[in-house]
Design a protein around this motif. Structure first.
Motif, PDB file in Angstrom:
ATOM      1  N   MET A   1     -13.385   9.266  24.536  1.00 38.03           N
ATOM      2  CA  MET A   1     -12.445   8.711  24.056  1.00 38.03           C
ATOM      3  C   MET A   1     -12.389   6.796  23.409  1.00 38.03           C
ATOM      4  N   ASN A   2     -13.226   5.796  24.839  1.00 38.76           N
ATOM      5  CA  ASN A   2     -13.331   4.698  24.013  1.00 38.76           C
ATOM      6  C   ASN A   2     -14.260   4.304  22.908  1.00 38.76           C
ATOM      7  N   SER A   3     -15.307   4.507  22.411  1.00 36.33           N
ATOM      8  CA  SER A   3     -16.511   4.816  21.547  1.00 36.33           C
ATOM      9  C   SER A   3     -15.914   5.977  19.865  1.00 36.33           C
ATOM     10  N   ASP A   4     -14.841   6.778  20.707  1.00 35.91           N
ATOM     11  CA  ASP A   4     -14.013   7.599  19.575  1.00 35.91           C
ATOM     12  C   ASP A   4     -12.993   6.226  18.775  1.00 35.91           C
ATOM     13  N   PHE A   5     -12.111   6.081  19.817  1.00 34.67           N
ATOM     14  CA  PHE A   5     -10.930   4.763  19.044  1.00 34.67           C
ATOM     15  C   PHE A   5     -11.655   3.646  18.845  1.00 34.67           C
ATOM     16  N   GLU A   6     -12.963   2.915  19.806  1.00 34.29           N
ATOM     17  CA  GLU A   6     -13.452   2.691  18.998  1.00 34.29           C
ATOM     18  C   GLU A   6     -13.726   2.161  17.557  1.00 34.29           C
ATOM     19  N   GLU A   7     -14.674   3.516  16.727  1.00 37.32           N
ATOM     20  CA  GLU A   7     -14.707   3.985  16.010  1.00 37.32           C
ATOM     21  C   GLU A   7     -13.467   3.616  14.395  1.00 37.32           C
ATOM     22  N   THR A   8     -12.596   4.598  15.141  1.00 43.29           N
ATOM     23  CA  THR A   8     -11.370   4.246  14.306  1.00 43.29           C
ATOM     24  C   THR A   8     -10.612   3.067  14.581  1.00 43.29           C
ATOM     25  N   LEU A   9     -10.761   2.476  15.030  1.00 43.54           N
ATOM     26  CA  LEU A   9      -9.855   1.033  15.055  1.00 43.54           C
ATOM     27  C   LEU A   9     -11.387  -0.274  13.716  1.00 43.54           C
ATOM     28  N   GLU A  10     -12.139   0.451  14.195  1.00 40.68           N
ATOM     29  CA  GLU A  10     -13.125  -0.025  13.194  1.00 40.68           C
ATOM     30  C   GLU A  10     -12.994  -0.577  11.616  1.00 40.68           C
ATOM     31  N   PHE A  11     -12.889   1.254  11.958  1.00 37.98           N
ATOM     32  CA  PHE A  11     -12.286   1.732  10.271  1.00 37.98           C
ATOM     33  C   PHE A  11     -11.290   1.144   9.675  1.00 37.98           C
ATOM     34  N   LEU A  12      -9.954   1.078  10.665  1.00 33.90           N
ATOM     35  CA  LEU A  12      -9.100   0.037  10.377  1.00 33.90           C
ATOM     36  C   LEU A  12      -9.277  -1.137  10.083  1.00 33.90           C
ATOM     37  N   ARG A  13      -9.928  -1.977  10.753  1.00 30.79           N
ATOM     38  CA  ARG A  13     -10.340  -3.093  10.149  1.00 30.79           C
ATOM     39  C   ARG A  13     -10.733  -3.262   9.346  1.00 30.79           C
ATOM     40  N   GLU A  14     -11.780  -2.845   8.684  1.00 28.03           N
ATOM     41  CA  GLU A  14     -12.727  -2.374   7.688  1.00 28.03           C
ATOM     42  C   GLU A  14     -11.794  -2.563   6.394  1.00 28.03           C
ATOM     43  N   ALA A  15     -11.319  -1.286   6.908  1.00 27.44           N
ATOM     44  CA  ALA A  15      -9.915  -1.038   5.170  1.00 27.44           C
ATOM     45  C   ALA A  15      -8.520  -1.940   5.037  1.00 27.44           C
ATOM     46  N   HIS A  16      -8.608  -2.515   5.696  1.00 30.47           N
ATOM     47  CA  HIS A  16      -8.092  -3.472   6.173  1.00 30.47           C
ATOM     48  C   HIS A  16      -9.011  -5.392   5.937  1.00 30.47           C
ATOM     49  N   ARG A  17      -9.782  -4.797   4.938  1.00 30.72           N
ATOM     50  CA  ARG A  17     -10.770  -5.881   4.857  1.00 30.72           C
ATOM     51  C   ARG A  17     -10.262  -6.152   3.613  1.00 30.72           C
ATOM     52  N   GLU A  18     -10.483  -4.979   3.144  1.00 30.09           N
ATOM     53  CA  GLU A  18     -10.988  -6.091   1.328  1.00 30.09           C
ATOM     54  C   GLU A  18     -10.091  -6.252   0.755  1.00 30.09           C
ATOM     55  N   PRO A  19     -10.267  -6.879  -0.475  1.00 31.67           N
ATOM     56  CA  PRO A  19      -9.541  -7.960  -0.258  1.00 31.67           C
ATOM     57  C   PRO A  19      -8.368  -8.284  -1.199  1.00 31.67           C
ATOM     58  N   ILE A  20      -7.596  -8.589  -1.623  1.00 31.63           N
ATOM     59  CA  ILE A  20      -6.082  -8.566  -2.225  1.00 31.63           C
ATOM     60  C   ILE A  20      -6.497  -9.289  -3.623  1.00 31.63           C
ATOM     61  N   PRO A  21      -6.082  -8.974  -4.237  1.00 32.26           N
ATOM     62  CA  PRO A  21      -6.417  -9.141  -5.510  1.00 32.26           C
ATOM     63  C   PRO A  21      -5.696 -10.176  -5.864  1.00 32.26           C
ATOM     64  N   ASP A  22      -6.506 -11.213  -6.330  1.00 29.22           N
ATOM     65  CA  ASP A  22      -5.468 -12.803  -6.993  1.00 29.22           C
ATOM     66  C   ASP A  22      -4.447 -12.812  -7.517  1.00 29.22           C
ATOM     67  N   ALA A  23      -4.538 -11.407  -8.121  1.00 32.00           N
ATOM     68  CA  ALA A  23      -2.880 -11.423  -9.695  1.00 32.00           C
ATOM     69  C   ALA A  23      -1.331 -11.311  -8.491  1.00 32.00           C
ATOM     70  N   HIS A  24      -1.467 -11.240  -7.339  1.00 36.49           N
ATOM     71  CA  HIS A  24      -0.980 -10.884  -6.126  1.00 36.49           C
ATOM     72  C   HIS A  24      -0.049 -12.098  -5.885  1.00 36.49           C
ATOM     73  N   PHE A  25      -1.537 -12.667  -5.174  1.00 34.17           N
ATOM     74  CA  PHE A  25      -1.148 -14.294  -4.683  1.00 34.17           C
ATOM     75  C   PHE A  25      -0.249 -15.148  -6.034  1.00 34.17           C
ATOM     76  N   ALA A  26      -1.290 -14.661  -6.799  1.00 34.21           N
ATOM     77  CA  ALA A  26      -0.284 -15.744  -8.162  1.00 34.21           C
ATOM     78  C   ALA A  26       0.692 -16.045  -8.545  1.00 34.21           C
ATOM     79  N   ALA A  27       1.094 -13.703  -8.727  1.00 35.40           N
ATOM     80  CA  ALA A  27       3.078 -13.461  -9.021  1.00 35.40           C
ATOM     81  C   ALA A  27       3.647 -14.022  -7.387  1.00 35.40           C
ATOM     82  N   VAL A  28       3.118 -14.063  -7.091  1.00 37.97           N
ATOM     83  CA  VAL A  28       3.682 -14.613  -4.901  1.00 37.97           C
ATOM     84  C   VAL A  28       4.610 -15.828  -4.972  1.00 37.97           C
ATOM     85  N   ARG A  29       3.214 -16.962  -5.805  1.00 32.10           N
ATOM     86  CA  ARG A  29       3.198 -18.876  -5.762  1.00 32.10           C
ATOM     87  C   ARG A  29       4.948 -18.404  -7.455  1.00 32.10           C
TER      88      ARG A  29
END
Lengths: 158, 194
Positions: A1-29
């Protein structure tokens, strides 16, 4: 179960590691800076618009009310009320008495109208002004050359 | 970006905050560039959509500008930003509840194709996003800050204003729920059989 969860967590991290396009930051600024600039604008910067609007309104009201002919000028005045002090007119008015009785030297002023005064006065005054003292003479010519009819109309008193 | 790099030292950061506090919008823009990823990414993970995340980022930076005088220590700024971002996300959720219904993993399976054949990266990501969305606010915030933002339990506790024990419990529950959600999504037949 732990190894499964670690895999899930790692994929979650991987998915959120994608860079946010600069245009979104520029729009907020841009949105933040625009709002801050608007807040920091001095209050008197925008007041010229209100001043301009007030001046335009004043000019419009002046044009409407000052340019209009006053009501008193539109209604023809009673000549006696309009010209309450007319010593010359009273003097020139024929009284029927002799010049000696009036204590003045007889002149032609009474029989000759003062064109200067009449032309200078407004049309309303000319129409209902004091009556012309000269007698009205109408010459009627008939078929008979020996007969000529004169019609003389004179005004006596007021 | 060179300007951002130039303000990496603590002295430069302090000077930048002081200049922004004095009303220098250029200095405040440098501050934003320095911390915008932290704010926008956290907001995006908590809300699940970019439009809301941008609204929240704008609100957070406006609050930062108004409260620059309260930020005394330079090192305290990231924790302050995390806290304000999490609170702004909670406020948004209260004002505007999530429009999308929170479907369960089994509903997703029933409406889709065979999970074994559609195990693509995009779908896994979608499921993970959905698993985050079903979590209660506090648990989601704890999981995002601890597992995705990489904060320590102590830092998460400080940001959320809770004790470390509470945060540990929240993280544990959140992980279990996410795992259960993903498990049910990818092996529903086995689950249903048992």
């Amino acid at each position: 179960m732990n190894s499964d969860f670690e895999e899930t967590l790692e994929f979650l991290r991987e998915a959120h590691r994608e860079p946010i396009p600069d245009a979104h930051f520029a729009a907020v600024r841009a949105r933040v800076l625009a709002e801050l600039s608007a807040e920091r604008r001095p209050w008197w910067r925008g007041i010229w618009a209100y001043g301009f609007a007030a001046a335009a309104l004043t000019a419009m009201l002046l044009a409407v009310f000052v340019g209009r002919t006053p009501r008193s000028a539109r209604v023809p005045l009673d000549p006696h009320l309009a010209q309450p002090h007319k010593p010359h007119a009273i003097l020139e008015r024929p009284t029927g008495a002799s010049a000696a009785d009036q204590g003045v030297r007889p002149t032609n002023a009474g029989t000759r109208p003062s064109h200067r005064r009449h032309t200078a006065a407004p049309a309303a005054y000319r129409v209902i002004g004091p009556p012309d003292p000269r007698p009205l003479v109408v010459k009627l010519i008939t078929d008979d050359p020996n007969v000529v009819i004169y019609w003389i109309a004179s005004i006596k008193g007021e | 970006m060179a300007a951002v790099a130039a303000m990496d030292g603590p002295d430069e950061r302090r000077d930048t905050i002081a200049a922004a506090r004095a009303g220098d919008l250029g200095a405040f823009e440098l501050l934003m560039r320095r911390h915008e990823r932290l704010v926008l990414a956290t907001a995006l993970r908590l809300t699940g959509n970019m439009a809301d995340a941008q609204d929240i980022s704008q609100e957070v930076f406006l609050r930062l500008y108004k409260n620059l005088g309260k930020v005394q220590a330079v090192n305290a700024l990231p924790a302050w930003l995390y806290r304000v971002t999490v609170n702004a996300c909670h406020d948004l959720r209260r004002r505007r509840p999530a429009s999308e219904p929170e479907s369960s993993a089994c509903d997703l399976v029933a409406g889709g194709m065979d999970p074994q054949t559609s195990l693509t990266q995009a779908e896994r990501r979608r499921v993970l996003e959905m698993s985050l969305r079903i979590l209660p606010e506090k648990e989601r915030a704890a999981l995002v800050l601890r597992d995705l933002e990489g904060l320590s339990t102590e830092e998460v506790a400080r940001v959320l204003g809770s004790s470390e024990a509470t945060v540990r419990s929240q993280i544990s529950k959140a992980r279990a729920k996410v795992h259960d959600f993903v498990e049910r999504y990818f092996s529903p037949r086995e689950r249903r059989r048992t």
